[in-house]
Design an enzyme around this catalytic site. Structure first.
Site, PDB file in Angstrom:
ATOM      1  N   PRO A 199       0.793  -1.233   0.000  1.00  0.00           N
ATOM      2  CA  PRO A 199       0.000   0.000   0.000  1.00  0.00           C
ATOM      3  C   PRO A 199       0.830   1.289   0.000  1.00  0.00           C
ATOM      4  O   PRO A 199       1.902   1.346   0.613  1.00  0.00           O
ATOM      5  CB  PRO A 199      -0.823  -0.098   1.299  1.00  0.00           C
ATOM      6  N   ASN A 200       0.299   2.256  -0.694  1.00  0.00           N
ATOM      7  CA  ASN A 200       0.841   3.628  -0.791  1.00  0.00           C
ATOM      8  C   ASN A 200       2.085   3.741  -1.664  1.00  0.00           C
ATOM      9  O   ASN A 200       2.567   4.839  -1.914  1.00  0.00           O
ATOM     10  CB  ASN A 200       1.125   4.226   0.602  1.00  0.00           C
ATOM     11  N   ARG A 225       5.306  10.960  -2.578  1.00  0.00           N
ATOM     12  CA  ARG A 225       5.093  10.580  -1.175  1.00  0.00           C
ATOM     13  C   ARG A 225       6.371  10.777  -0.348  1.00  0.00           C
ATOM     14  O   ARG A 225       7.384  10.124  -0.614  1.00  0.00           O
ATOM     15  CB  ARG A 225       4.694   9.098  -1.120  1.00  0.00           C
ATOM     16  N   TYR A 258      11.487   8.572   0.911  1.00  0.00           N
ATOM     17  CA  TYR A 258      11.378   7.556  -0.146  1.00  0.00           C
ATOM     18  C   TYR A 258      12.004   7.954  -1.475  1.00  0.00           C
ATOM     19  O   TYR A 258      12.049   7.147  -2.398  1.00  0.00           O
ATOM     20  CB  TYR A 258       9.895   7.182  -0.351  1.00  0.00           C
ATOM     21  N   ASN A 288       7.818  -5.843  -1.216  1.00  0.00           N
ATOM     22  CA  ASN A 288       7.812  -4.706  -0.302  1.00  0.00           C
ATOM     23  C   ASN A 288       6.393  -4.625   0.262  1.00  0.00           C
ATOM     24  O   ASN A 288       5.506  -4.040  -0.367  1.00  0.00           O
ATOM     25  CB  ASN A 288       8.196  -3.405  -1.002  1.00  0.00           C
ATOM     26  N   ALA A 337       3.321  -0.882   4.685  1.00  0.00           N
ATOM     27  CA  ALA A 337       2.825  -0.884   6.075  1.00  0.00           C
ATOM     28  C   ALA A 337       2.354  -2.270   6.522  1.00  0.00           C
ATOM     29  O   ALA A 337       2.346  -2.568   7.724  1.00  0.00           O
ATOM     30  CB  ALA A 337       1.705   0.132   6.221  1.00  0.00           C
ATOM     31  N   GLU A 343      12.400  -9.827   1.307  1.00  0.00           N
ATOM     32  CA  GLU A 343      11.680  -8.656   1.838  1.00  0.00           C
ATOM     33  C   GLU A 343      12.504  -7.423   1.496  1.00  0.00           C
ATOM     34  O   GLU A 343      13.716  -7.386   1.740  1.00  0.00           O
ATOM     35  CB  GLU A 343      11.536  -8.809   3.362  1.00  0.00           C
ATOM     36  N   HIS A 391      12.694  -3.025   1.305  1.00  0.00           N
ATOM     37  CA  HIS A 391      12.171  -1.708   1.685  1.00  0.00           C
ATOM     38  C   HIS A 391      13.069  -0.616   1.134  1.00  0.00           C
ATOM     39  O   HIS A 391      14.305  -0.757   1.134  1.00  0.00           O
ATOM     40  CB  HIS A 391      12.131  -1.551   3.208  1.00  0.00           C
ATOM     41  N   ARG A 451      13.989   4.156  11.873  1.00  0.00           N
ATOM     42  CA  ARG A 451      12.777   4.980  11.937  1.00  0.00           C
ATOM     43  C   ARG A 451      11.993   4.704  13.233  1.00  0.00           C
ATOM     44  O   ARG A 451      12.581   4.330  14.235  1.00  0.00           O
ATOM     45  CB  ARG A 451      11.955   4.722  10.662  1.00  0.00           C
TER      46      ARG A 451
HETATM   47  C1  DQA Z   1       8.416   0.801   3.456  1.00  0.00           C
HETATM   48  C2  DQA Z   1       8.607   1.000   4.967  1.00  0.00           C
HETATM   49  C3  DQA Z   1       7.297   0.807   5.696  1.00  0.00           C
HETATM   50  O1  DQA Z   1       7.485   0.969   7.099  1.00  0.00           O
HETATM   51  C4  DQA Z   1       6.273   1.813   5.226  1.00  0.00           C
HETATM   52  O2  DQA Z   1       5.033   1.583   5.854  1.00  0.00           O
HETATM   53  C5  DQA Z   1       6.136   1.845   3.746  1.00  0.00           C
HETATM   54  C6  DQA Z   1       7.325   1.704   2.905  1.00  0.00           C
HETATM   55  C7  DQA Z   1       9.711   1.125   2.660  1.00  0.00           C
HETATM   56  O3  DQA Z   1       9.784   0.713   1.517  1.00  0.00           O
HETATM   57  O4  DQA Z   1      10.612   1.778   3.184  1.00  0.00           O
HETATM   58  O5  DQA Z   1       5.058   2.105   3.219  1.00  0.00           O
HETATM   59  O6  DQA Z   1       8.097  -0.540   3.222  1.00  0.00           O
END
Ligand code: DQA
Length: 147
Positions: free
Chosen positions: A10-11, A18, A23, A75, A78, A99, A101, A108
């Protein structure tokens, strides 16, 4: 030839606009294009899905089993910190996954240090911005060769 599936949670469709300080400025399209080019160059096949819906990601993971996907780069965004359902889906299909990110989740907020995926993953890559995906792809390609 391996089939590698990249899943974005998501997002991540909002990448580029964003929270660019965290990011970066690359869009999801930029990242996907780069990964596709690298995959073609290496003689492999890439599939991609971004979804804001947990159930869509779960269903895509189930389909991946039927399609014979060799490796998943995920990825979970959240959902990393919340989703037992996605964890169970990956455990159920037993497809190796990395995994991934963009940000260094360990630098963080406290809640981002918990992942429902890390202990099942072949490996975890975080903190290198869009390059995290490229490093994950490199690892996925090399681990697919070992099979
Ligand atoms: C994320 C890190 C997560 O904590 C966050 O909720 C994201 C992006 C990253 O790619 O750094 O949406 O997965």
């Amino acid at each position: 030839m391996a089939t590698i599936l990249v899943l974005h949670g998501p997002n991540l469709n909002l990448l580029g606009s964003r929270e660019p300080v965290i990011y970066g400025h690359a869009t999801l399209e930029d990242i996907n294009q780069k990964l596709t080019a690298l995959c073609i160059e290496a003689g492999h096949h890439l599939q991609v899905l971004q979804s804001n819906a947990e159930y869509e990601l779960i269903e895509r993971i189930h389909e991946a089993k039927n399609e014979g996907v060799n490796f998943i780069i995920f990825n979970p965004a959240a959902f990393t910190h919340t989703s037992i359902a996605l964890r169970d889906a990956l455990a159920a299909v037993d497809i190796p996954f990395i995994e991934c990110h963009l940000s260094n989740v360990h630098k963080r907020e406290e809640f981002r240090k918990t992942s429902y995926f890390s202990d099942l993953a072949a490996g975890v890559i975080c903190g290198f911005g869009p390059q995290s995906y490229e490093l994950a792809l490199q690892a996925a390609i090399s681990l697919s060769k070992d099979k």
